[in-house]
Design an enzyme around this catalytic site. Structure first.
Site, PDB file in Angstrom:
ATOM      1  CE  LYS A  18      28.846  -4.905 -28.617  1.00  0.00           C
ATOM      2  NZ  LYS A  18      29.382  -6.017 -27.892  1.00  0.00           N
ATOM      3  CE  LYS A  58      35.101  -1.262 -26.350  1.00  0.00           C
ATOM      4  NZ  LYS A  58      34.354  -2.122 -25.435  1.00  0.00           N
ATOM      5  CE  LYS A 108      37.108  -9.887 -26.458  1.00  0.00           C
ATOM      6  NZ  LYS A 108      35.868  -9.386 -25.831  1.00  0.00           N
TER       7      LYS A 108
HETATM    8  N1  AQP Z   1      39.264  -0.689 -25.476  1.00  0.00           N
HETATM    9  C1  AQP Z   1      39.142  -0.966 -24.185  1.00  0.00           C
HETATM   10  N2  AQP Z   1      39.703  -0.154 -23.266  1.00  0.00           N
HETATM   11  C2  AQP Z   1      39.596  -0.415 -21.939  1.00  0.00           C
HETATM   12  N3  AQP Z   1      38.930  -1.486 -21.447  1.00  0.00           N
HETATM   13  C3  AQP Z   1      38.356  -2.327 -22.342  1.00  0.00           C
HETATM   14  N4  AQP Z   1      37.647  -3.459 -22.200  1.00  0.00           N
HETATM   15  C4  AQP Z   1      37.292  -3.930 -23.414  1.00  0.00           C
HETATM   16  N5  AQP Z   1      37.759  -3.114 -24.373  1.00  0.00           N
HETATM   17  C5  AQP Z   1      38.437  -2.114 -23.738  1.00  0.00           C
HETATM   18  C6  AQP Z   1      37.337  -4.070 -20.908  1.00  0.00           C
HETATM   19  O1  AQP Z   1      37.622  -5.461 -21.003  1.00  0.00           O
HETATM   20  C7  AQP Z   1      36.719  -6.167 -20.184  1.00  0.00           C
HETATM   21  C8  AQP Z   1      36.168  -7.329 -20.934  1.00  0.00           C
HETATM   22  O2  AQP Z   1      35.456  -6.862 -22.055  1.00  0.00           O
HETATM   23  P1  AQP Z   1      34.464  -7.820 -22.811  1.00  0.00           P
HETATM   24  O3  AQP Z   1      35.222  -8.752 -23.635  1.00  0.00           O
HETATM   25  O4  AQP Z   1      33.534  -8.441 -21.864  1.00  0.00           O
HETATM   26  O5  AQP Z   1      33.541  -6.889 -23.617  1.00  0.00           O
HETATM   27  P2  AQP Z   1      33.787  -5.602 -24.421  1.00  0.00           P
HETATM   28  O6  AQP Z   1      34.023  -4.438 -23.531  1.00  0.00           O
HETATM   29  O7  AQP Z   1      32.576  -5.467 -25.288  1.00  0.00           O
HETATM   30  O8  AQP Z   1      35.092  -5.936 -25.239  1.00  0.00           O
HETATM   31  P3  AQP Z   1      35.279  -5.833 -26.784  1.00  0.00           P
HETATM   32  O9  AQP Z   1      36.649  -6.172 -27.144  1.00  0.00           O
HETATM   33  O10 AQP Z   1      34.752  -4.488 -27.231  1.00  0.00           O
HETATM   34  O11 AQP Z   1      34.355  -7.004 -27.297  1.00  0.00           O
HETATM   35  P4  AQP Z   1      33.203  -6.999 -28.382  1.00  0.00           P
HETATM   36  O12 AQP Z   1      33.775  -6.456 -29.623  1.00  0.00           O
HETATM   37  O13 AQP Z   1      32.816  -8.435 -28.495  1.00  0.00           O
HETATM   38  O14 AQP Z   1      32.079  -6.152 -27.839  1.00  0.00           O
HETATM   39  C9  AQP Z   1      35.630  -5.182 -19.717  1.00  0.00           C
HETATM   40  O15 AQP Z   1      35.870  -4.850 -18.362  1.00  0.00           O
HETATM   41  C10 AQP Z   1      35.847  -4.010 -20.599  1.00  0.00           C
HETATM   42  O16 AQP Z   1      35.491  -2.817 -19.929  1.00  0.00           O
END
Ligand code: AQP
Length: 329
Positions: free
Chosen positions: A115, A195, A198
């Protein structure tokens, strides 16, 4: 027998998507429904501030995320669900833990490296110390388990190291939280390359209509061997199969598409249509409950407030112990 306590969080950084659902939310619901676990779930709004965000919409996004969690099956009779900033002890404990976490340890976090890439020194300190706030989230409740996707395992390992250090200096205080890793460790985005995330714009949101999902699924990348309809493919090399079909479709449909793909008996579009139908079976009722709950925001707010009150009491008891042990009160 006492129930095992798990804690998990989700960031209100955008619309919750099927990666969040398969990797986290669906498991949270299964864990609380099993009767074996007690669950505390949190919409981590302070974490969402570590990347560029809109202050005008953050609160709304947090409420939407909580509403979606309720639509997925989290409810007041089963678990606690609250918004992180409603419990100020999270940031208080994070400060204490910051003082025993090393710059070297945080520098090794791959999520931080990803990031902060190409940003030089223009990176918020909050992004750097994100894993410490995550450790505080978990430890405040002395949670023994943390259901996470693969992306969060390194952060959890750091939390365990922080616990060992804290306990050895200040006396036994926190349990070492164990990860609960499910089958859907890492759901890939529609591009099949990164992956589902969001912030990457490669998601299928849980609230999306079937029409909108189909617009994304129809052109989604499949096994590269299938250039023409008559070319056979290998389902295990296809992102649509491995990231979505595998989790949404029943065994007989998986057997059908496996055979059809390998023999070129079916085309990718037919395979995706079956997937879209199975996704709708699972996501349709969630979307419906989400829309219903949005008509009754007071229900959501009452649940969040009640949970936050209970969480503040637990958190304050932990902080009382921590303050005394570290020597400030
Ligand atoms: N692609 C994924 N596959 C499996 N698990 C996932 N998680 C997120 N993306 C995937 C799991 O969802 C939970 C909450 O995630 P988060 O919103 O706290 O943060 P993140 O992992 O950073 O999710 P994003 O969508 O990738 O958000 P941004 O883009 O804001 O960083 C966690 O348990 C995560 O493992």
């Amino acid at each position: 027998m006492a129930k095992k306590l798990f804690f998990s969080g989700i960031q209100p950084t955008g619309e919750l998507h099927i990666g969040n659902y398969l990797g986290a939310i669906q498991r949270w619901v299964k864990l609380v429904d099993s009767g074996e676990y007690e669950g505390i779930m949190c919409v981590v709004d302070y974490h969402a501030m570590t990347v560029p965000y809109e202050q005008a919409t953050l609160k709304q996004r947090s409420l939407e995320a909580a509403t979606m969690l309720m639509a997925c099956g989290i409810s007041a009779d089963k678990a606690l669900l609250f918004i992180q900033s409603y419990v100020p002890q999270h940031t208080e404990l994070a400060w204490v833990l910051n003082c025993s976490c090393m710059i070297g340890e945080l520098s090794r976090m791959t999520q931080f490296k990803d990031k902060s890439k190409d940003k030089g020194e223009s990176v918020a300190v909050g992004l750097f110390t994100y894993p410490v706030l995550m450790a505080a989230d978990i430890l405040l409740y002395k949670a023994a388990y943390v259901p996470v996707g693969e992306d969060q395992i390194q952060h959890l390992e750091l939390a365990r190291e922080i616990v060992r250090r804290f306990n050895s200096r200040f006396g036994e205080t926190f349990p070492e939280p164990q990860p609960l890793i499910g089958e859907a460790k890492r759901i890939m985005g529609l591009d099949g390359e990164s992956k589902m995330s969001k912030s990457m714009g490669n998601t299928i949101a849980l609230s999306e209509s079937p029409e909108s999902i189909w617009k994304k699924l129809a052109p989604a990348k499949t096994d590269e061997r299938r250039k023409k309809r008559s070319d056979p493919g290998v389902p295990t090399d296809c992102n649509v199969y491995m990231s979505y079909h595998r989790y949404f479709s029943p065994a007989e449909d998986l057997a059908y598409v496996d055979k059809g793909c390998r023999s070129a008996g079916i085309g990718c579009l037919e395979c995706k249509k079956l997937l879209a139908k199975n996704m709708e079976k699972e996501l349709g009722p969630i979307r419906k409950r989400y829309e219903d709950l949005r008509q009754h925001p007071q229900k959501v707010e009452a649940y969040l407030n009640e949970s936050a009150e209970k969480c503040r009491a637990i958190a304050e008891a932990t902080m009382h112990e921590v303050r005394s042990k570290i020597g400030v009160r």
